[in-house]
Design a protein around this motif. Structure first.
Motif, PDB file in Angstrom:
ATOM      1  N   ILE A 190       0.854  -1.191   0.000  1.00  0.00           N
ATOM      2  CA  ILE A 190       0.000   0.000   0.000  1.00  0.00           C
ATOM      3  C   ILE A 190       0.886   1.237   0.000  1.00  0.00           C
ATOM      4  O   ILE A 190       1.649   1.461   0.949  1.00  0.00           O
ATOM      5  N   GLN A 191       0.795   2.044  -1.055  1.00  0.00           N
ATOM      6  CA  GLN A 191       1.597   3.264  -1.148  1.00  0.00           C
ATOM      7  C   GLN A 191       1.000   4.340  -0.236  1.00  0.00           C
ATOM      8  O   GLN A 191      -0.132   4.785  -0.464  1.00  0.00           O
ATOM      9  N   PRO A 192       1.721   4.754   0.793  1.00  0.00           N
ATOM     10  CA  PRO A 192       1.143   5.663   1.794  1.00  0.00           C
ATOM     11  C   PRO A 192       0.737   7.020   1.238  1.00  0.00           C
ATOM     12  O   PRO A 192      -0.213   7.629   1.722  1.00  0.00           O
ATOM     13  N   ASP A 193       1.442   7.509   0.197  1.00  0.00           N
ATOM     14  CA  ASP A 193       1.100   8.830  -0.321  1.00  0.00           C
ATOM     15  C   ASP A 193      -0.181   8.816  -1.145  1.00  0.00           C
ATOM     16  O   ASP A 193      -0.752   9.867  -1.444  1.00  0.00           O
ATOM     17  N   MET A 194      -0.670   7.615  -1.525  1.00  0.00           N
ATOM     18  CA  MET A 194      -1.907   7.513  -2.299  1.00  0.00           C
ATOM     19  C   MET A 194      -3.070   6.970  -1.469  1.00  0.00           C
ATOM     20  O   MET A 194      -4.225   7.077  -1.852  1.00  0.00           O
ATOM     21  N   CYS A 195      -2.753   6.360  -0.332  1.00  0.00           N
ATOM     22  CA  CYS A 195      -3.797   5.758   0.508  1.00  0.00           C
ATOM     23  C   CYS A 195      -4.613   6.837   1.197  1.00  0.00           C
ATOM     24  O   CYS A 195      -4.063   7.798   1.745  1.00  0.00           O
ATOM     25  N   ILE A 196      -5.937   6.697   1.178  1.00  0.00           N
ATOM     26  CA  ILE A 196      -6.828   7.659   1.831  1.00  0.00           C
ATOM     27  C   ILE A 196      -7.388   7.121   3.139  1.00  0.00           C
ATOM     28  O   ILE A 196      -8.239   7.743   3.760  1.00  0.00           O
ATOM     29  N   GLU A 213      -4.588  23.293  26.889  1.00  0.00           N
ATOM     30  CA  GLU A 213      -4.967  21.880  26.826  1.00  0.00           C
ATOM     31  C   GLU A 213      -5.913  21.618  25.656  1.00  0.00           C
ATOM     32  O   GLU A 213      -5.759  20.649  24.910  1.00  0.00           O
ATOM     33  N   GLU A 214      -6.887  22.474  25.455  1.00  0.00           N
ATOM     34  CA  GLU A 214      -7.836  22.302  24.366  1.00  0.00           C
ATOM     35  C   GLU A 214      -7.151  22.429  23.006  1.00  0.00           C
ATOM     36  O   GLU A 214      -7.454  21.675  22.074  1.00  0.00           O
ATOM     37  N   LYS A 215      -6.213  23.384  22.910  1.00  0.00           N
ATOM     38  CA  LYS A 215      -5.505  23.565  21.639  1.00  0.00           C
ATOM     39  C   LYS A 215      -4.686  22.334  21.284  1.00  0.00           C
ATOM     40  O   LYS A 215      -4.669  21.887  20.138  1.00  0.00           O
ATOM     41  N   LEU A 216      -3.992  21.773  22.292  1.00  0.00           N
ATOM     42  CA  LEU A 216      -3.193  20.579  22.036  1.00  0.00           C
ATOM     43  C   LEU A 216      -4.072  19.405  21.606  1.00  0.00           C
ATOM     44  O   LEU A 216      -3.767  18.689  20.651  1.00  0.00           O
ATOM     45  N   SER A 217      -5.169  19.192  22.303  1.00  0.00           N
ATOM     46  CA  SER A 217      -6.075  18.083  21.974  1.00  0.00           C
ATOM     47  C   SER A 217      -6.681  18.278  20.582  1.00  0.00           C
ATOM     48  O   SER A 217      -6.803  17.340  19.796  1.00  0.00           O
ATOM     49  N   GLU A 218      -7.075  19.530  20.292  1.00  0.00           N
ATOM     50  CA  GLU A 218      -7.682  19.817  18.990  1.00  0.00           C
ATOM     51  C   GLU A 218      -6.686  19.576  17.854  1.00  0.00           C
ATOM     52  O   GLU A 218      -7.016  19.019  16.811  1.00  0.00           O
ATOM     53  N   LEU A 219      -5.418  20.012  18.090  1.00  0.00           N
ATOM     54  CA  LEU A 219      -4.381  19.828  17.076  1.00  0.00           C
ATOM     55  C   LEU A 219      -4.149  18.347  16.797  1.00  0.00           C
ATOM     56  O   LEU A 219      -4.095  17.915  15.639  1.00  0.00           O
ATOM     57  N   LEU A 220      -4.028  17.571  17.847  1.00  0.00           N
ATOM     58  CA  LEU A 220      -3.786  16.133  17.683  1.00  0.00           C
ATOM     59  C   LEU A 220      -4.957  15.459  16.978  1.00  0.00           C
ATOM     60  O   LEU A 220      -4.779  14.665  16.053  1.00  0.00           O
ATOM     61  N   GLU A 221      -6.176  15.791  17.390  1.00  0.00           N
ATOM     62  CA  GLU A 221      -7.356  15.173  16.797  1.00  0.00           C
ATOM     63  C   GLU A 221      -7.483  15.526  15.319  1.00  0.00           C
ATOM     64  O   GLU A 221      -7.816  14.682  14.485  1.00  0.00           O
ATOM     65  N   ARG A 222      -7.177  16.790  14.969  1.00  0.00           N
ATOM     66  CA  ARG A 222      -7.287  17.208  13.577  1.00  0.00           C
ATOM     67  C   ARG A 222      -6.269  16.479  12.700  1.00  0.00           C
ATOM     68  O   ARG A 222      -6.593  16.016  11.599  1.00  0.00           O
ATOM     69  N   LYS A 223      -5.047  16.348  13.187  1.00  0.00           N
ATOM     70  CA  LYS A 223      -4.024  15.661  12.416  1.00  0.00           C
ATOM     71  C   LYS A 223      -4.359  14.181  12.252  1.00  0.00           C
ATOM     72  O   LYS A 223      -4.134  13.593  11.193  1.00  0.00           O
ATOM     73  N   MET A 224      -4.903  13.582  13.299  1.00  0.00           N
ATOM     74  CA  MET A 224      -5.272  12.174  13.201  1.00  0.00           C
ATOM     75  C   MET A 224      -6.400  11.992  12.203  1.00  0.00           C
ATOM     76  O   MET A 224      -6.386  11.078  11.372  1.00  0.00           O
ATOM     77  N   SER A 225      -7.408  12.860  12.236  1.00  0.00           N
ATOM     78  CA  SER A 225      -8.562  12.720  11.355  1.00  0.00           C
ATOM     79  C   SER A 225      -8.184  12.964   9.898  1.00  0.00           C
ATOM     80  O   SER A 225      -8.780  12.404   8.994  1.00  0.00           O
ATOM     81  N   GLU A 226      -7.192  13.815   9.654  1.00  0.00           N
ATOM     82  CA  GLU A 226      -6.790  14.106   8.281  1.00  0.00           C
ATOM     83  C   GLU A 226      -5.762  13.118   7.751  1.00  0.00           C
ATOM     84  O   GLU A 226      -5.290  13.246   6.625  1.00  0.00           O
ATOM     85  N   GLU A 227      -5.390  12.122   8.577  1.00  0.00           N
ATOM     86  CA  GLU A 227      -4.429  11.088   8.175  1.00  0.00           C
ATOM     87  C   GLU A 227      -3.123  11.713   7.677  1.00  0.00           C
ATOM     88  O   GLU A 227      -2.533  11.287   6.694  1.00  0.00           O
ATOM     89  N   MET A 228      -2.662  12.790   8.386  1.00  0.00           N
ATOM     90  CA  MET A 228      -1.435  13.463   7.969  1.00  0.00           C
ATOM     91  C   MET A 228      -0.236  13.039   8.814  1.00  0.00           C
ATOM     92  O   MET A 228       0.871  13.541   8.643  1.00  0.00           O
ATOM     93  N   ILE A 229      -0.444  12.113   9.737  1.00  0.00           N
ATOM     94  CA  ILE A 229       0.619  11.745  10.660  1.00  0.00           C
ATOM     95  C   ILE A 229       1.839  11.212   9.924  1.00  0.00           C
ATOM     96  O   ILE A 229       2.981  11.528  10.242  1.00  0.00           O
ATOM     97  N   ARG A 230       1.590  10.371   8.912  1.00  0.00           N
ATOM     98  CA  ARG A 230       2.714   9.753   8.211  1.00  0.00           C
ATOM     99  C   ARG A 230       3.625  10.817   7.568  1.00  0.00           C
ATOM    100  O   ARG A 230       4.846  10.712   7.587  1.00  0.00           O
ATOM    101  N   ARG A 231       3.031  11.848   7.009  1.00  0.00           N
ATOM    102  CA  ARG A 231       3.843  12.880   6.378  1.00  0.00           C
ATOM    103  C   ARG A 231       4.618  13.687   7.433  1.00  0.00           C
ATOM    104  O   ARG A 231       5.748  14.120   7.185  1.00  0.00           O
ATOM    105  N   VAL A 232       4.007  13.904   8.598  1.00  0.00           N
ATOM    106  CA  VAL A 232       4.716  14.583   9.685  1.00  0.00           C
ATOM    107  C   VAL A 232       5.952  13.792  10.064  1.00  0.00           C
ATOM    108  O   VAL A 232       7.040  14.339  10.243  1.00  0.00           O
TER     109      VAL A 232
END
Length: 379
Positions: free
Chosen positions: A237-243, A335-354
């Motif tokens: 599975i190519q990570p840059d193409m996987c949604i 605390e809310e900003k940190l949680s929101e940031l983490l949740e947004r990155k997880m939902s957008e599946e951008m972790i691998r690129r980070v």
């Protein structure tokens, strides 16, 4: 025929043999209709000429056995170096009995050459026309007389013959994953016995569609002879193409696809993959491709290390957020900003690129240590 699903996957081709039936001599058809009578799937129609519906044909060979004129030809198709190789197979003809022979003497009298008498191999037509007697037992049902008669004066009716069924596929229960693919492609329901037992011999036509579609090769032809299996490539599975839709995870019949703990992205385990290609077929973005097995193993190891490393970072972020407490408005905002940031990155599946861009050097060092340690231990 129903044989086009996975025939683009090279490693499966080396272990699959399929059969096809073709109308090879349509001009020889005498219109007796036996082929249409014995066809179990209704794939044959006979009017002015014989027609075969390839989408409904399951290559059971019944038409080949029953045809007195050798209109049909039976082939075995195997794959060598990814190229289909077609080999004609001799199918024993069924014993055909003649039910009736009739000649309309009113139109027959117009014929001067009497070609039916000349082509009849047993002399039956001479007896009918010149001596006005019929010996049905002497007629072989070749239909040469019907074929050559210029006025259509000759009528021959044939008995539906007893046909031989091909041997049942064999089932290896240990390899069966109950994906039910064999149930879907079996034209008679004979595969309903699977996985409790072999296909039903009373209903099985020997078309071997179940064998061709079985992703784990749990079903085998009775004449199966193992061939070398291609193992130098595997699906990846190519990570840059996987949604991250996980459709591949749902269709995998052998649970060879795992979901990463932190990124929640699917990863194919090379040691578990049976190379059936169902994941590649189902992927909506064509993210699943074939790569050399060694490359896939390295990439999977890299992703697992990345996932573990990210897990450490994630836990540290959450611990840091908890340490702020909730005593003031500012601290609660942090605390809310940190949680929101983490949740947004997880939902957008951008972790691998980070991971790839921000901690690439750390990952490379970890990879080098793991690989060198494995090499030092030897095979």
């Amino acid at each position: 025929m129903v044989v086009d699903l996975h025939f683009s996957f090279e490693d499966r081709l080396r272990n699959v043999t399929i059969n096809i039936v073709e109308v090879e001599r349509p001009d020889e058809c005498a219109g007796c209709g036996l082929c249409a009578e014995v066809c179990p799937t209704g794939a044959i129609e006979v009017d002015e000429r014989v027609r075969l519906d390839e989408d409904r044909c399951v290559a059971c060979s019944f038409c080949v056995q029953a045809c007195p004129r050798d209109v049909f030809r039976f082939y075995e198709v195997s794959f060598t170096e990814l190229k289909p190789k077609r080999r004609p197979v001799r199918v024993p003809k069924a014993d055909i009995e003649v039910r009736f022979i009739g000649v309309d003497l009113r139109t027959c009298d117009r014929c001067e050459n009497r070609p039916c008498i000349e082509v009849c191999p047993t002399g039956v037509m001479r007896e009918i026309i010149e001596e006005h007697r019929i010996d049905l037992d002497a007629c072989h049902g070749c239909l040469e007389c019907v074929k050559v008669c210029p006025y259509g004066s000759v009528t021959v009716e044939l008995e539906v013959p007893q046909l031989k069924r091909r041997s049942n596929p064999r089932l290896n229960r240990e390899l069966c994953v109950e994906c039910n693919r064999c149930h879907e492609v079996c034209p008679t329901g004979a595969a309903d016995n699977v996985p409790d037992g072999d296909p039903d011999p009373e209903r099985c036509l020997g078309c071997y569609n179940c064998v061709a579609y079985c992703p784990t090769e749990a079903l085998k032809r009775p004449d199966h002879r193992p061939r070398p299996k291609c193992t130098d490539e595997v699906f990846y599975i190519q990570p840059d193409m996987c949604i991250g839709c996980r459709i591949c995870y749902d269709v995998c019949p052998v649970d060879a696809i795992r979901i990463e703990e932190i990124t929640r992205m699917p990863v194919i385990m090379p040691d578990l993959c049976v190379r059936c290609g169902l994941c590649a077929d189902a992927c909506p973005t064509s993210a699943v491709d074939r790569v050399p097995t060694e490359e896939a193993e390295r990439e999977v190891l890299r992703s697992r290390i990345s996932d573990a490393f990210l897990g450490i970072l994630t836990r540290e972020m959450l611990e840091a957020a908890e340490e702020f407490g909730s005593t003031t408005r500012t601290e609660r905002d942090v605390e809310e900003k940190l949680s929101e940031l983490l949740e947004r990155k997880m939902s957008e599946e951008m972790i691998r690129r980070v991971i790839e861009f921000e901690v690439k050097n750390v990952i490379e060092e970890l990879m080098a240590e793991v690989v060198s340690g494995r090499d030092s231990r030897g095979p």
